[in-house]
Design a protein around this motif. Structure first.
Motif, PDB file in Angstrom:
ATOM      1  N   THR A 301     -25.595  32.025  54.064  1.00  0.00           N
ATOM      2  CA  THR A 301     -24.747  32.287  55.289  1.00  0.00           C
ATOM      3  C   THR A 301     -23.938  33.490  55.261  1.00  0.00           C
ATOM      4  N   THR A 302     -23.102  33.591  54.145  1.00  0.00           N
ATOM      5  CA  THR A 302     -22.492  34.847  53.883  1.00  0.00           C
ATOM      6  C   THR A 302     -23.121  36.152  53.861  1.00  0.00           C
ATOM      7  N   GLY A 306     -23.284  39.318  56.925  1.00  0.00           N
ATOM      8  CA  GLY A 306     -23.105  40.422  56.324  1.00  0.00           C
ATOM      9  C   GLY A 306     -23.920  41.567  57.188  1.00  0.00           C
ATOM     10  N   LEU A 307     -25.318  41.180  57.393  1.00  0.00           N
ATOM     11  CA  LEU A 307     -26.207  41.653  57.967  1.00  0.00           C
ATOM     12  C   LEU A 307     -25.644  41.974  59.645  1.00  0.00           C
ATOM     13  N   ILE A 308     -25.190  40.737  59.974  1.00  0.00           N
ATOM     14  CA  ILE A 308     -24.884  41.088  61.396  1.00  0.00           C
ATOM     15  C   ILE A 308     -23.684  42.214  61.539  1.00  0.00           C
ATOM     16  N   THR A 345     -18.235  49.231  48.665  1.00  0.00           N
ATOM     17  CA  THR A 345     -19.196  48.321  48.682  1.00  0.00           C
ATOM     18  C   THR A 345     -18.235  46.875  48.404  1.00  0.00           C
ATOM     19  N   ASN A 346     -17.544  46.940  47.387  1.00  0.00           N
ATOM     20  CA  ASN A 346     -16.748  45.709  46.802  1.00  0.00           C
ATOM     21  C   ASN A 346     -15.664  45.575  48.247  1.00  0.00           C
ATOM     22  N   ALA A 347     -15.213  46.641  48.762  1.00  0.00           N
ATOM     23  CA  ALA A 347     -14.455  46.182  50.024  1.00  0.00           C
ATOM     24  C   ALA A 347     -14.982  45.641  50.947  1.00  0.00           C
ATOM     25  N   PHE A 348     -16.256  46.175  51.322  1.00  0.00           N
ATOM     26  CA  PHE A 348     -16.946  45.671  52.522  1.00  0.00           C
ATOM     27  C   PHE A 348     -17.028  44.175  52.239  1.00  0.00           C
TER      28      PHE A 348
END
Length: 488
Positions: A301-302, A306-308, A345-348
């Motif tokens: 689900t996470t 993320g893709l959305i 990437t980590n921030a995302f």
């Protein structure tokens, strides 16, 4: 005579209202709702947001009358940290869960009460997961290998739109399966797909997911339509899942060798063989259910959210890919060692866990003894709601919390900065048992997907999947949608 009767009835009504609105001494303030039901009719379909709104009136430590019981709702970081971390021995209990009590025999690890059994099972779980590679290079290798299988499946769609949740579930389930069952599953494996369908039959079913949360708060609903019908569906689904897991365990017993442990089940069987207290058949099957369910659905689900977010913010997707290709390259597999240089990437990922809190009200807690917090006295056996969503959406700490903005975790030098106010896995000794594995999976799977594909909306849909969800439950799950993937 009539006057006496009327006065008696009036007195009885006053006594009932007095009892209803009376609070324990030094108890936090909060809404009482209406007699018999309390605040249940007013919580709505997304209760964590209603609770947060009420907390601005009554305070972050707030009482609620739910049915005939008094509950406490914790709605900011300080109160949650004070209770679950600093006073964890007092706040680490679990209230009786009427829905799960129908099939879990008081076993497992997530929902059993605080005590000797939980302590021994928690310690065993942490030690065993580490022993089978969680947090180590061997587990990293497994996830990297699984990411390659996942990418190959996406490529096999040959430019057709597909539902991403299906493949994300399969990748996460196959990976946790390698730890629990000692084997990975092919994505077309009949048993794998049966396991996933049973898990998603509750948590990804909006009506069942929402009903599960409501019935946990108000057990009386279990006997009232339409909740009674959904309760029947939930119990049947979990019983079927337990039967399937029981078959796995029985097969393990036939080939079990005490000196050659293959997986989590074997490690548990060894404890059983040695006669250690608490290690029983019922405990094993419920423990495996806890691990497999949590290790599959929350990670999938996470990643799905993320893709959305990538679809809604193509400029962020481009920025992510540019960083990933610069640090990792196009053909090399991503490793955890790359994380030190993947600041954006980590921030995302951290912003994703803040922006879409997967388990918004965590798992309910209970006081094991009388406790005090913020000057209020909380009696023993009081149910505690931990509003993680409120922590992640508090405007006093997060500027414009309703906006997805990874940059909030980047400092002036362009470096990633962690935040202690990010509590997606909760805090204290009852925080998520699989946190380390989940963090590894989310990082390695997400980076591998963005490295290999450009994700675009389904051209036949005409609209983007919503960034929010109209109904919340135990797990905050997005609506179904399809996505299109271009090879990079």
């Amino acid at each position: 005579m009539l006057i006496v009767t009327c006065l008696s009835l009036f007195g009885l009504v006053l006594a009932c209202l007095y009892y209803w609105y009376k609070r324990p001494r030094s108890f936090p303030p909060g809404p009482r709702g209406i007699p018999f039901l309390g605040v249940i009719p007013f919580l709505g379909k997304i209760p964590e947001r209603v609770l947060f709104k009420w907390s601005k009136i009554y305070g972050p430590v707030m009482s609620l009358r739910i049915g005939r019981k008094d509950w406490i709702s914790l709605n900011d970081y300080d109160s949650i940290n004070q209770a679950l971390a600093k006073q964890h021995t007092k706040f680490s209990g679990r209230p009786k869960n009427p829905v799960y009590a129908q099939f879990n025999q008081g076993c497992g690890v997530v929902r059993i009460d605080y005590g000797a059994l939980w302590k021994s099972q928690r310690k065993f779980g942490l030690t065993t997961l580490r022993g089978f590679g969680v947090g180590k290079r061997s587990m990293e290798d497994r996830i990297v290998e699984e990411a390659a299988f996942m990418n190959e499946w996406v490529r096999s769609q040959n430019g057709k739109a597909f539902s991403p949740l299906d493949i994300l579930h399969k990748a996460a389930a196959s990976n946790i399966g390698s730890v629990v069952f000692g084997q990975r599953f092919d994505y077309d494996d009949e048993i794998l797909n049966k396991l996933i369908s049973l898990i998603t039959g509750v948590y990804d079913n909006a009506a069942a997911n929402f009903a599960l949360q409501c019935m946990n708060l108000a057990p009386i609903l279990m006997n009232i339509p339409p909740f009674s019908t959904l309760n029947h569906h939930i119990v049947n689904t979990f019983n079927t899942l337990l039967e399937l897991l029981h078959n796995f365990i029985e097969q393990h017993k036939k080939t079990f060798q005490k000196n050659e442990l293959r997986d989590f089940i074997d490690a548990f069987l060894k404890e059983m063989d040695e006669g250690n207290p608490g290690f029983t058949d019922d405990q094993l099957v419920q423990y495996v259910r806890d691990l497999f369910s949590a290790g599959t659905d929350t990670t999938a689900t996470t990643l799905n959210w993320g893709l959305i977010c990538l679809l809604h913010y193509p400029q962020i997707q481009t920025k992510l890919r540019e960083e990933i290709l610069k640090v990792v390259g196009l053909t090399s597999p991503v490793r955890l060692s790359h994380a030190a240089d993947l600041h954006y990437t980590n921030a995302f990922i951290q912003e994703l866990m803040r922006f879409r809190t997967i388990v918004p009200l965590s798992v309910f807690h209970k006081t094991n003894e009388n406790a005090e917090i913020n000057g209020f006295v909380i009696p023993k056996d009081t149910g505690i709601m931990v509003n993680l969503w409120a922590v992640h959406n508090d405007p006093d700490y997060w500027k414009e919390p309703d906006i997805f903005k990874p940059e909030r975790f980047i400092d002036e030098k362009g470096n990633f900065v962690k935040s202690s106010h990010l509590v997606a896995f909760s805090v204290g000794p009852r925080h998520c048992l699989g946190e380390q594995l989940a963090r590894m999976e989310v990082f390695l799977f997400l980076v591998s997907l963005v490295q290999n594909f450009e994700f675009l909306p389904d051209p036949d849909s005409g609209e983007l999947p919503p960034l929010d969800c109209p109904v919340s439950g135990f797990i905050f799950t997005p609506s179904c949608y399809k996505i299109f993937a271009n090879n990079v």
